[in-house]
Design a protein around this motif. Sequence first.
Motif, mmCIF file in Angstrom:
data_model
loop_
_atom_site.group_PDB
_atom_site.id
_atom_site.type_symbol
_atom_site.label_atom_id
_atom_site.label_comp_id
_atom_site.label_asym_id
_atom_site.label_seq_id
_atom_site.Cartn_x
_atom_site.Cartn_y
_atom_site.Cartn_z
ATOM 1 N N LEU A 1 0.839 -1.366 0.073
ATOM 2 C CA LEU A 1 0.026 0.289 0.161
ATOM 3 C C LEU A 1 0.679 1.510 -0.085
ATOM 4 O O LEU A 1 0.549 2.091 -0.803
ATOM 5 C CB LEU A 1 -1.046 -0.311 1.387
ATOM 6 N N SER A 2 1.575 1.194 0.514
ATOM 7 C CA SER A 2 2.875 2.500 0.936
ATOM 8 C C SER A 2 2.790 2.617 -0.755
ATOM 9 O O SER A 2 3.388 3.538 -0.900
ATOM 10 C CB SER A 2 3.668 1.950 1.711
ATOM 11 N N LEU A 3 4.147 1.091 -1.360
ATOM 12 C CA LEU A 3 4.491 2.118 -2.613
ATOM 13 C C LEU A 3 3.919 2.202 -3.191
ATOM 14 O O LEU A 3 3.909 3.242 -4.442
ATOM 15 C CB LEU A 3 5.231 -0.048 -3.111
ATOM 16 N N LEU A 4 2.571 1.852 -3.324
ATOM 17 C CA LEU A 4 1.542 2.490 -4.139
ATOM 18 C C LEU A 4 1.239 3.419 -4.495
ATOM 19 O O LEU A 4 1.153 4.433 -5.020
ATOM 20 C CB LEU A 4 0.287 0.753 -4.198
ATOM 21 N N GLN B 1 -4.834 -0.903 6.091
ATOM 22 C CA GLN B 1 -4.370 -2.129 5.774
ATOM 23 C C GLN B 1 -5.702 -3.578 6.422
ATOM 24 O O GLN B 1 -5.481 -4.440 5.296
ATOM 25 C CB GLN B 1 -3.332 -2.726 6.694
ATOM 26 N N ALA B 2 -5.951 -3.259 7.241
ATOM 27 C CA ALA B 2 -7.130 -4.317 7.431
ATOM 28 C C ALA B 2 -8.405 -4.340 6.808
ATOM 29 O O ALA B 2 -9.027 -4.516 7.367
ATOM 30 C CB ALA B 2 -7.409 -3.817 9.074
ATOM 31 N N ALA B 3 -8.624 -2.764 6.190
ATOM 32 C CA ALA B 3 -9.895 -2.494 5.398
ATOM 33 C C ALA B 3 -9.837 -3.736 5.048
ATOM 34 O O ALA B 3 -9.076 -3.884 3.583
ATOM 35 C CB ALA B 3 -10.116 -1.215 4.940
ATOM 36 N N PRO B 4 -11.204 -4.317 4.057
ATOM 37 C CA PRO B 4 -11.672 -5.055 2.945
ATOM 38 C C PRO B 4 -11.864 -4.097 1.254
ATOM 39 O O PRO B 4 -11.628 -4.490 0.896
ATOM 40 C CB PRO B 4 -13.462 -4.825 3.440
#
Length: 317
Positions: free
Chosen positions: A20-23, A67-70
Amino acid sequence: MCGIAGYFAFNTTRPTVEELSLLWQLLEARGQSAHGAAWLTTAGLDVYKAPGPISRGLDAIPWSCIQAAPSVLLHTRAATKGTPSDNRNNHPLHTTDVAIIHNGVILNDEHVCDTAGWIRQAEVDSEAILAAFAVESESSPKALKWLGQHARGSWAVGVLMAKARTLTITRNAGAPCYIVEDPTRELFWFASTADILGQLQLQWHGLRLKPRPLPTYMAYVAHPEGQVTTHNIMPEKSKLLTVPTTSTPAWTVRRTPGHTKVTTTPYSHEGPGRRTTLSIACARCNGTTYHAVVYPDHHAVCSWCLERIFIPKEDSP
């Protein structure tokens, strides 16, 4: 120019914080005025956004919640209308049930908001997209169809709906958006460019997964039940893309009736096969294919969504 990206998880598997951080950081090249995210929670929606480039705000981001989200929307803003210092102008824009991100520009946002009866909360032109959901609050494809009928400009849009628990993405011809499915982890990804998604290096059985362009004027809706449905939100545009009827003898494909072979010429650029001009209303994306490659094992490939379309052997060109 702004950057948009996100994902939808069909099971309990989630992307890593590193992914996610990279994206999100890869989106910074498309916008440094502000950055933001929206994600689904058990209670509905949550939103984080702040002025400035994401590279300067990494430590303040609630990574564990995201990060925990669907499902998650990510955005980096290149400001046009509305100062980034007023966080109401930054993306995601949201109500209690809807969050949207937008790349592009709505040229007649005042007209759209007035037509929708929307009381403006910000200056940013993207608020016109949120206004469309005030008109059609129960269906994201209907809201986006209404937007297409009233708005002028360019858009690639991501939408989270808390009540329906869905992610919707769409675009018109003025803004890019690419998608890729990760079947190993059952994740559906999207981003502004293929290069951004390619940096995730997603693989399936050792094969590199290739992002494909989201068809224009189509809304893709990811549902928690485990499916992605497609909706033609501007059929009047799609009619402009059909191949004219000719006297060439017809052939049919197994997927849907009414497909017509127009011409067949040798083709070797992408390997063995023949490039065939087709009029195909693909069952997956409803896009019309002009130049498909028909392979020796009797399938064609939709040039919009790369769906394999199998051809009966007796009808293969």
